[in-house]
Design a protein around this motif. Structure first.
Motif, mmCIF file in Angstrom:
data_model
loop_
_atom_site.group_PDB
_atom_site.id
_atom_site.type_symbol
_atom_site.label_atom_id
_atom_site.label_comp_id
_atom_site.label_asym_id
_atom_site.label_seq_id
_atom_site.Cartn_x
_atom_site.Cartn_y
_atom_site.Cartn_z
ATOM 1 N N CYS A 18 17.799 127.372 -79.431
ATOM 2 C CA CYS A 18 17.660 126.838 -80.787
ATOM 3 C C CYS A 18 17.667 125.308 -80.831
ATOM 4 N N ASN A 19 17.850 124.674 -79.677
ATOM 5 C CA ASN A 19 17.876 123.205 -79.613
ATOM 6 C C ASN A 19 17.407 122.800 -78.221
ATOM 7 N N LYS A 20 16.138 122.460 -78.109
ATOM 8 C CA LYS A 20 15.551 122.202 -76.794
ATOM 9 C C LYS A 20 16.118 120.962 -76.117
ATOM 10 N N THR A 83 18.479 134.276 -77.647
ATOM 11 C CA THR A 83 17.962 133.989 -78.982
ATOM 12 C C THR A 83 19.047 133.316 -79.814
ATOM 13 N N PRO A 84 18.662 132.565 -80.843
ATOM 14 C CA PRO A 84 19.660 131.898 -81.686
ATOM 15 C C PRO A 84 20.657 132.881 -82.288
ATOM 16 N N HIS A 154 32.811 126.293 -74.211
ATOM 17 C CA HIS A 154 32.909 125.425 -75.392
ATOM 18 C C HIS A 154 31.934 125.915 -76.464
ATOM 19 N N SER A 155 32.306 127.001 -77.120
ATOM 20 C CA SER A 155 31.475 127.695 -78.095
ATOM 21 C C SER A 155 30.162 128.131 -77.434
ATOM 22 N N PHE A 156 29.103 128.296 -78.240
ATOM 23 C CA PHE A 156 27.871 128.932 -77.771
ATOM 24 C C PHE A 156 26.661 128.009 -77.924
ATOM 25 N N HIS A 157 25.892 127.862 -76.847
ATOM 26 C CA HIS A 157 24.679 127.039 -76.978
ATOM 27 C C HIS A 157 23.523 127.839 -77.576
ATOM 28 N N ALA A 162 26.695 124.180 -82.896
ATOM 29 C CA ALA A 162 27.489 123.849 -81.712
ATOM 30 C C ALA A 162 26.725 122.914 -80.780
ATOM 31 N N THR A 163 25.447 123.163 -80.575
ATOM 32 C CA THR A 163 24.687 122.299 -79.671
ATOM 33 C C THR A 163 24.551 120.892 -80.241
#
Length: 212
Positions: A18-20, A83-84, A154-157, A162-163
Protein backbone atom coordinates in the motif's frame (compact mmCIF):
# COMPACT_ATOMS: atom_id res chain seq x y z
CA UNK A 1 25.34 -5.76 29.61
CA UNK A 2 25.58 -6.81 25.96
CA UNK A 3 22.83 -6.89 23.32
CA UNK A 4 22.82 -8.25 19.78
CA UNK A 5 20.61 -6.34 17.34
CA UNK A 6 19.42 -7.96 14.13
CA UNK A 7 18.04 -5.91 11.25
CA UNK A 8 15.32 -8.09 9.79
CA UNK A 9 16.00 -9.03 6.15
CA UNK A 10 18.59 -7.60 3.78
CA UNK A 11 18.79 -5.65 0.54
CA UNK A 12 15.36 -4.63 -0.77
CA UNK A 13 12.90 -7.04 0.85
CA UNK A 14 9.18 -6.93 1.68
CA UNK A 15 7.85 -3.86 -0.08
CA UNK A 16 4.57 -2.56 1.27
CA UNK A 17 1.58 -3.31 -0.96
CA UNK A 18 0.00 0.00 0.00
CA UNK A 19 3.06 2.29 0.06
CA UNK A 20 5.72 1.62 -2.55
CA UNK A 21 8.21 3.85 -0.72
CA UNK A 22 8.32 1.43 2.22
CA UNK A 23 10.53 -1.66 2.42
CA UNK A 24 10.72 -3.67 5.62
CA UNK A 25 14.45 -4.25 5.08
CA UNK A 26 15.14 -0.50 4.78
CA UNK A 27 13.18 0.27 7.93
CA UNK A 28 14.89 -2.48 9.93
CA UNK A 29 18.37 -1.41 8.85
CA UNK A 30 17.87 2.27 9.62
CA UNK A 31 16.08 1.59 12.89
CA UNK A 32 18.59 -0.91 14.30
CA UNK A 33 21.36 1.68 13.92
CA UNK A 34 19.26 4.31 15.70
CA UNK A 35 18.46 1.86 18.50
CA UNK A 36 22.11 0.85 18.78
CA UNK A 37 23.13 4.48 19.34
CA UNK A 38 20.43 4.98 21.97
CA UNK A 39 21.31 1.79 23.87
CA UNK A 40 24.98 2.74 23.95
CA UNK A 41 24.06 5.91 25.84
CA UNK A 42 23.10 3.62 28.75
CA UNK A 43 26.52 2.01 28.71
CA UNK A 44 25.23 -1.12 26.93
CA UNK A 45 27.60 -2.90 24.59
CA UNK A 46 25.77 -3.47 21.30
CA UNK A 47 26.75 -5.73 18.43
CA UNK A 48 24.90 -6.36 15.18
CA UNK A 49 24.44 -9.51 13.14
CA UNK A 50 26.05 -8.10 9.98
CA UNK A 51 28.09 -5.06 8.95
CA UNK A 52 26.06 -3.93 5.93
CA UNK A 53 22.48 -4.05 4.70
CA UNK A 54 23.26 -5.87 1.46
CA UNK A 55 24.97 -8.79 3.19
CA UNK A 56 22.87 -11.91 3.59
CA UNK A 57 23.21 -14.38 6.45
CA UNK A 58 21.19 -17.52 7.18
CA UNK A 59 18.49 -17.03 9.81
CA UNK A 60 19.86 -19.46 12.39
CA UNK A 61 23.36 -18.06 11.87
CA UNK A 62 22.06 -14.57 12.62
CA UNK A 63 20.73 -15.79 15.95
CA UNK A 64 24.01 -17.49 16.77
CA UNK A 65 25.81 -14.15 16.33
CA UNK A 66 24.41 -13.32 19.77
CA UNK A 67 26.82 -15.71 21.53
CA UNK A 68 28.01 -14.07 24.73
CA UNK A 69 25.16 -11.54 24.81
CA UNK A 70 22.40 -11.06 27.37
CA UNK A 71 19.68 -10.44 24.78
CA UNK A 72 19.05 -10.98 21.07
CA UNK A 73 16.59 -8.56 19.45
CA UNK A 74 15.46 -8.90 15.83
CA UNK A 75 13.64 -5.88 14.36
CA UNK A 76 10.83 -6.12 11.80
CA UNK A 77 7.47 -4.89 10.56
CA UNK A 78 4.67 -7.40 10.10
CA UNK A 79 2.32 -8.23 7.21
CA UNK A 80 -1.06 -9.79 6.56
CA UNK A 81 -0.58 -11.50 3.21
CA UNK A 82 0.36 -9.26 0.28
CA UNK A 83 -2.62 -6.90 0.17
CA UNK A 84 -3.46 -3.73 2.12
CA UNK A 85 -4.98 -4.30 5.55
CA UNK A 86 -6.29 -2.28 8.50
CA UNK A 87 -4.46 -4.56 10.98
CA UNK A 88 -2.37 -2.36 13.26
CA UNK A 89 -0.72 -3.82 16.36
CA UNK A 90 2.83 -4.42 17.61
CA UNK A 91 3.84 -8.02 18.25
CA UNK A 92 6.72 -9.42 20.29
CA UNK A 93 7.56 -12.97 19.27
CA UNK A 94 9.30 -14.22 22.39
CA UNK A 95 11.58 -17.20 22.90
CA UNK A 96 9.76 -20.32 24.07
CA UNK A 97 11.89 -20.49 27.22
CA UNK A 98 9.72 -17.71 28.66
CA UNK A 99 12.74 -15.63 29.63
CA UNK A 100 11.65 -12.67 27.50
CA UNK A 101 7.90 -12.56 28.13
CA UNK A 102 7.96 -9.51 30.40
CA UNK A 103 10.42 -7.47 28.36
CA UNK A 104 8.75 -8.52 25.11
CA UNK A 105 5.37 -7.25 26.24
CA UNK A 106 6.91 -4.04 27.58
CA UNK A 107 8.61 -3.38 24.24
CA UNK A 108 5.44 -4.12 22.27
CA UNK A 109 3.49 -1.79 24.55
CA UNK A 110 6.13 0.89 24.02
CA UNK A 111 5.65 0.58 20.26
CA UNK A 112 1.87 0.74 20.73
CA UNK A 113 2.16 3.92 22.79
CA UNK A 114 4.66 5.72 20.56
CA UNK A 115 3.14 4.71 17.23
CA UNK A 116 -0.41 5.12 18.60
CA UNK A 117 -1.51 1.89 16.95
CA UNK A 118 -5.24 1.21 16.73
CA UNK A 119 -4.91 -2.25 18.30
CA UNK A 120 -3.27 -3.46 21.50
CA UNK A 121 0.24 -4.84 21.74
CA UNK A 122 0.62 -8.57 22.21
CA UNK A 123 3.18 -11.35 22.49
CA UNK A 124 3.34 -14.89 21.16
CA UNK A 125 5.60 -17.91 21.73
CA UNK A 126 5.72 -20.57 19.08
CA UNK A 127 7.55 -23.91 19.07
CA UNK A 128 8.99 -25.52 15.97
CA UNK A 129 7.32 -28.58 14.45
CA UNK A 130 9.67 -30.89 16.35
CA UNK A 131 8.59 -29.27 19.60
CA UNK A 132 12.17 -28.87 20.78
CA UNK A 133 12.80 -25.18 20.25
CA UNK A 134 11.68 -21.91 18.74
CA UNK A 135 9.74 -21.77 15.48
CA UNK A 136 11.44 -18.51 14.47
CA UNK A 137 14.86 -19.48 13.18
CA UNK A 138 16.66 -16.40 14.49
CA UNK A 139 15.35 -17.09 18.00
CA UNK A 140 16.23 -20.76 17.62
CA UNK A 141 19.79 -19.80 16.70
CA UNK A 142 20.10 -17.44 19.67
CA UNK A 143 18.81 -20.14 22.01
CA UNK A 144 21.42 -22.53 20.64
CA UNK A 145 24.11 -20.24 22.06
CA UNK A 146 22.23 -19.70 25.33
CA UNK A 147 20.80 -16.25 24.59
CA UNK A 148 17.11 -15.35 25.10
CA UNK A 149 15.57 -13.53 22.16
CA UNK A 150 12.71 -11.38 20.91
CA UNK A 151 11.54 -10.78 17.36
CA UNK A 152 9.78 -7.42 17.54
CA UNK A 153 7.21 -6.51 14.87
CA UNK A 154 6.57 -2.76 14.59
CA UNK A 155 2.94 -2.99 13.46
CA UNK A 156 2.17 -3.99 9.85
CA UNK A 157 3.61 -2.72 6.58
CA UNK A 158 0.36 -3.82 4.97
CA UNK A 159 -1.20 -0.88 6.84
CA UNK A 160 -0.76 2.47 5.06
CA UNK A 161 -0.87 4.56 8.24
CA UNK A 162 1.85 2.44 9.85
CA UNK A 163 4.15 2.69 6.84
CA UNK A 164 3.74 6.47 6.63
CA UNK A 165 4.64 6.70 10.31
CA UNK A 166 7.68 4.43 9.96
CA UNK A 167 8.99 6.39 6.97
CA UNK A 168 9.34 9.52 9.10
CA UNK A 169 12.89 9.81 10.48
CA UNK A 170 11.77 11.92 13.44
CA UNK A 171 9.32 9.21 14.42
CA UNK A 172 12.01 6.54 14.22
CA UNK A 173 14.37 8.59 16.39
CA UNK A 174 11.67 8.96 19.05
CA UNK A 175 10.79 5.27 18.87
CA UNK A 176 14.43 4.22 19.21
CA UNK A 177 14.85 6.42 22.28
CA UNK A 178 11.74 4.98 23.92
CA UNK A 179 12.62 1.35 23.16
CA UNK A 180 16.11 1.89 24.57
CA UNK A 181 14.58 3.47 27.67
CA UNK A 182 12.30 0.44 28.11
CA UNK A 183 15.20 -2.01 27.79
CA UNK A 184 17.39 -0.03 30.17
CA UNK A 185 14.62 0.21 32.76
CA UNK A 186 14.01 -3.54 32.56
CA UNK A 187 17.66 -4.23 33.35
CA UNK A 188 17.89 -1.42 35.91
CA UNK A 189 20.36 0.67 33.95
CA UNK A 190 20.37 4.43 34.53
CA UNK A 191 21.23 6.68 31.62
CA UNK A 192 24.68 8.23 32.14
CA UNK A 193 24.49 11.99 32.73
CA UNK A 194 25.35 14.13 29.74
CA UNK A 195 28.69 15.89 30.07
CA UNK A 196 28.03 19.64 30.05
CA UNK A 197 29.93 21.59 27.40
CA UNK A 198 33.14 23.17 28.67
CA UNK A 199 32.84 26.87 29.44
CA UNK A 200 34.58 29.08 26.93
CA UNK A 201 37.01 31.65 28.37
CA UNK A 202 35.76 35.20 28.15
CA UNK A 203 37.15 37.24 25.28
CA UNK A 204 39.74 39.81 26.37
CA UNK A 205 38.58 43.39 26.53
CA UNK A 206 39.91 45.73 23.86
CA UNK A 207 42.72 47.99 25.01
CA UNK A 208 41.35 51.06 26.72
CA UNK A 209 37.91 49.51 27.40
CA UNK A 210 36.31 49.87 30.86
CA UNK A 211 33.93 47.57 32.74
CA UNK A 212 30.75 49.37 33.88
Amino acid sequence: MKICLDAGHYGKYNQSPCNKAYWESDFAWKFHLLLKAELEQYGIEVITTRPKQAGDLALTSRGKKAAGCDLFLSLHSNAIGSTPSATDYPLACCCVSGKCDVLGLQLAQTVERVMETSQKARIIKKKNTAGNGDWYSVLYGAAQVGVPGILLEHSFHTNARATNWLLDDANLAKLAAEEAKTIAAYYGLPKPPQTPPAEQPAAPLPEGAFLI
